[in-house]
Design a protein around this motif. Sequence first.
Motif, PDB file in Angstrom:
ATOM      1  N   PHE A 171       0.828  -1.197   0.000  1.00 21.92           N
ATOM      2  CA  PHE A 171       0.000   0.000   0.000  1.00 21.92           C
ATOM      3  C   PHE A 171       0.871   1.258   0.000  1.00 21.92           C
ATOM      4  CE2 PHE A 171      -2.524   3.365   1.867  1.00 21.92           C
ATOM      5  CZ  PHE A 171      -3.746   3.218   1.238  1.00 21.92           C
ATOM      6  N   SER A 172       1.899   1.288   0.834  1.00 21.34           N
ATOM      7  CA  SER A 172       2.767   2.466   0.924  1.00 21.34           C
ATOM      8  C   SER A 172       3.511   2.723  -0.388  1.00 21.34           C
ATOM      9  CB  SER A 172       3.759   2.331   2.076  1.00 21.34           C
ATOM     10  OG  SER A 172       4.572   1.188   1.895  1.00 21.34           O
ATOM     11  N   GLU A 173       3.889   1.653  -1.085  1.00 14.55           N
ATOM     12  CA  GLU A 173       4.553   1.818  -2.387  1.00 14.55           C
ATOM     13  C   GLU A 173       3.576   2.385  -3.415  1.00 14.55           C
ATOM     14  OE1 GLU A 173       7.790  -1.786  -2.416  1.00 14.55           O
ATOM     15  OE2 GLU A 173       5.666  -2.328  -2.591  1.00 14.55           O
ATOM     16  N   LEU A 174       2.342   1.876  -3.399  1.00 12.96           N
ATOM     17  CA  LEU A 174       1.328   2.404  -4.314  1.00 12.96           C
ATOM     18  C   LEU A 174       1.056   3.871  -4.035  1.00 12.96           C
ATOM     19  CD1 LEU A 174      -1.564  -0.173  -4.842  1.00 12.96           C
ATOM     20  CD2 LEU A 174      -0.222   0.988  -6.574  1.00 12.96           C
ATOM     21  N   GLN A 175       1.062   4.225  -2.772  1.00 17.63           N
ATOM     22  CA  GLN A 175       0.861   5.628  -2.396  1.00 17.63           C
ATOM     23  C   GLN A 175       1.977   6.489  -2.981  1.00 17.63           C
ATOM     24  OE1 GLN A 175       0.291   5.809   1.858  1.00 17.63           O
ATOM     25  NE2 GLN A 175      -0.784   7.740   1.654  1.00 17.63           N
ATOM     26  N   GLU A 176       3.183   5.982  -2.882  1.00 17.27           N
ATOM     27  CA  GLU A 176       4.347   6.713  -3.395  1.00 17.27           C
ATOM     28  C   GLU A 176       4.318   6.825  -4.915  1.00 17.27           C
ATOM     29  OE1 GLU A 176       8.934   5.590  -3.317  1.00 17.27           O
ATOM     30  OE2 GLU A 176       8.063   5.731  -1.295  1.00 17.27           O
ATOM     31  N   THR A 177       3.989   5.739  -5.602  1.00 12.48           N
ATOM     32  CA  THR A 177       4.040   5.753  -7.069  1.00 12.48           C
ATOM     33  C   THR A 177       2.846   6.445  -7.710  1.00 12.48           C
ATOM     34  OG1 THR A 177       3.053   3.543  -7.218  1.00 12.48           O
ATOM     35  CG2 THR A 177       5.474   3.672  -7.234  1.00 12.48           C
ATOM     36  N   THR A 178       1.746   6.582  -6.955  1.00 15.09           N
ATOM     37  CA  THR A 178       0.567   7.250  -7.525  1.00 15.09           C
ATOM     38  C   THR A 178       0.373   8.661  -6.989  1.00 15.09           C
ATOM     39  OG1 THR A 178      -0.940   6.434  -5.808  1.00 15.09           O
ATOM     40  CG2 THR A 178      -0.670   5.065  -7.801  1.00 15.09           C
ATOM     41  N   THR A 179       1.002   8.979  -5.872  1.00 13.36           N
ATOM     42  CA  THR A 179       0.857  10.249  -5.147  1.00 13.36           C
ATOM     43  C   THR A 179      -0.538  10.443  -4.547  1.00 13.36           C
ATOM     44  OG1 THR A 179       0.258  11.713  -7.007  1.00 13.36           O
ATOM     45  CG2 THR A 179       2.619  11.341  -6.614  1.00 13.36           C
ATOM     46  N   ALA A 180      -1.313   9.383  -4.444  1.00 16.45           N
ATOM     47  CA  ALA A 180      -2.647   9.472  -3.847  1.00 16.45           C
ATOM     48  C   ALA A 180      -2.530   9.514  -2.324  1.00 16.45           C
ATOM     49  CB  ALA A 180      -3.492   8.276  -4.261  1.00 16.45           C
ATOM     50  N   ASP A 181      -3.416  10.276  -1.676  1.00 13.79           N
ATOM     51  CA  ASP A 181      -3.424  10.244  -0.212  1.00 13.79           C
ATOM     52  C   ASP A 181      -4.046   8.917   0.227  1.00 13.79           C
ATOM     53  OD1 ASP A 181      -6.343  10.536   0.223  1.00 13.79           O
ATOM     54  OD2 ASP A 181      -6.042  12.574  -0.501  1.00 13.79           O
ATOM     55  N   SER A 182      -3.858   8.562   1.479  1.00 13.02           N
ATOM     56  CA  SER A 182      -4.261   7.228   1.933  1.00 13.02           C
ATOM     57  C   SER A 182      -5.759   6.975   1.825  1.00 13.02           C
ATOM     58  CB  SER A 182      -3.772   6.962   3.355  1.00 13.02           C
ATOM     59  OG  SER A 182      -4.325   7.889   4.249  1.00 13.02           O
ATOM     60  N   SER A 183      -6.596   7.976   2.103  1.00 13.95           N
ATOM     61  CA  SER A 183      -8.043   7.730   2.006  1.00 13.95           C
ATOM     62  C   SER A 183      -8.471   7.539   0.553  1.00 13.95           C
ATOM     63  CB  SER A 183      -8.839   8.852   2.669  1.00 13.95           C
ATOM     64  OG  SER A 183      -8.610  10.089   2.033  1.00 13.95           O
ATOM     65  N   THR A 184      -7.899   8.327  -0.351  1.00 13.57           N
ATOM     66  CA  THR A 184      -8.212   8.158  -1.777  1.00 13.57           C
ATOM     67  C   THR A 184      -7.749   6.798  -2.260  1.00 13.57           C
ATOM     68  OG1 THR A 184      -8.081  10.530  -2.200  1.00 13.57           O
ATOM     69  CG2 THR A 184      -7.803   9.071  -4.104  1.00 13.57           C
ATOM     70  N   LEU A 185      -6.525   6.432  -1.912  1.00 13.18           N
ATOM     71  CA  LEU A 185      -5.978   5.151  -2.366  1.00 13.18           C
ATOM     72  C   LEU A 185      -6.784   3.983  -1.799  1.00 13.18           C
ATOM     73  CD1 LEU A 185      -3.864   3.733  -4.048  1.00 13.18           C
ATOM     74  CD2 LEU A 185      -2.323   3.834  -2.068  1.00 13.18           C
ATOM     75  N   SER A 186      -7.174   4.057  -0.542  1.00 15.35           N
ATOM     76  CA  SER A 186      -8.002   2.988   0.050  1.00 15.35           C
ATOM     77  C   SER A 186      -9.296   2.815  -0.728  1.00 15.35           C
ATOM     78  CB  SER A 186      -8.330   3.311   1.505  1.00 15.35           C
ATOM     79  OG  SER A 186      -7.192   3.267   2.295  1.00 15.35           O
ATOM     80  N   ARG A 187      -9.945   3.923  -1.028  1.00 14.01           N
ATOM     81  CA  ARG A 187     -11.209   3.875  -1.776  1.00 14.01           C
ATOM     82  C   ARG A 187     -10.985   3.294  -3.167  1.00 14.01           C
ATOM     83  NH1 ARG A 187     -12.702   7.257  -5.460  1.00 14.01           N
ATOM     84  NH2 ARG A 187     -11.325   8.920  -4.740  1.00 14.01           N
ATOM     85  N   VAL A 188      -9.943   3.732  -3.837  1.00 13.51           N
ATOM     86  CA  VAL A 188      -9.691   3.312  -5.220  1.00 13.51           C
ATOM     87  C   VAL A 188      -9.329   1.834  -5.304  1.00 13.51           C
ATOM     88  CG1 VAL A 188      -8.123   3.628  -7.189  1.00 13.51           C
ATOM     89  CG2 VAL A 188      -9.133   5.612  -6.056  1.00 13.51           C
TER      90      VAL A 188
END
Length: 123
Positions: A48-65
């Motif tokens: 999850f943390s790597e995806l956050q880094e590579t997409t620049t999404a904040d954690s709530s957005t990334l969780s939803r997506v």
Amino acid sequence: MDYDDPPKPDPDEDLFEVCPVARAFEIVGSKWRLAVLRSLHLHGEQRFSELQETTTADSSTLSRVVEELEDQELVTRRLEDRPIATYYDLTEPGAALETVFEAFEDWAFEYTAAEMPAVEVRE
């Protein structure tokens, strides 16, 4: 099915039900969904943390997506106990989008100000 002269949708029909392209964009078309799918195509399975880094999404957005992409069966989630970690990867339908991304990339390089990325794509 002949795609040369598709019928026009009836005004009472839902375009997203009768047009396969509209339906596909409805499923993968948000910028964050595309960012996650593209990142997994480029870098493979990620925490999850790597995806956050590579997409620049904040954690709530990334969780939803990632949840939306799991619901669409484009992404899988794998949990590890030691160390505790959550990994995300593409399913077969998600991986099948590779040619779509390649076509979009070709289009972007030709018709937009996009520049070649400085990342190596995994084989």
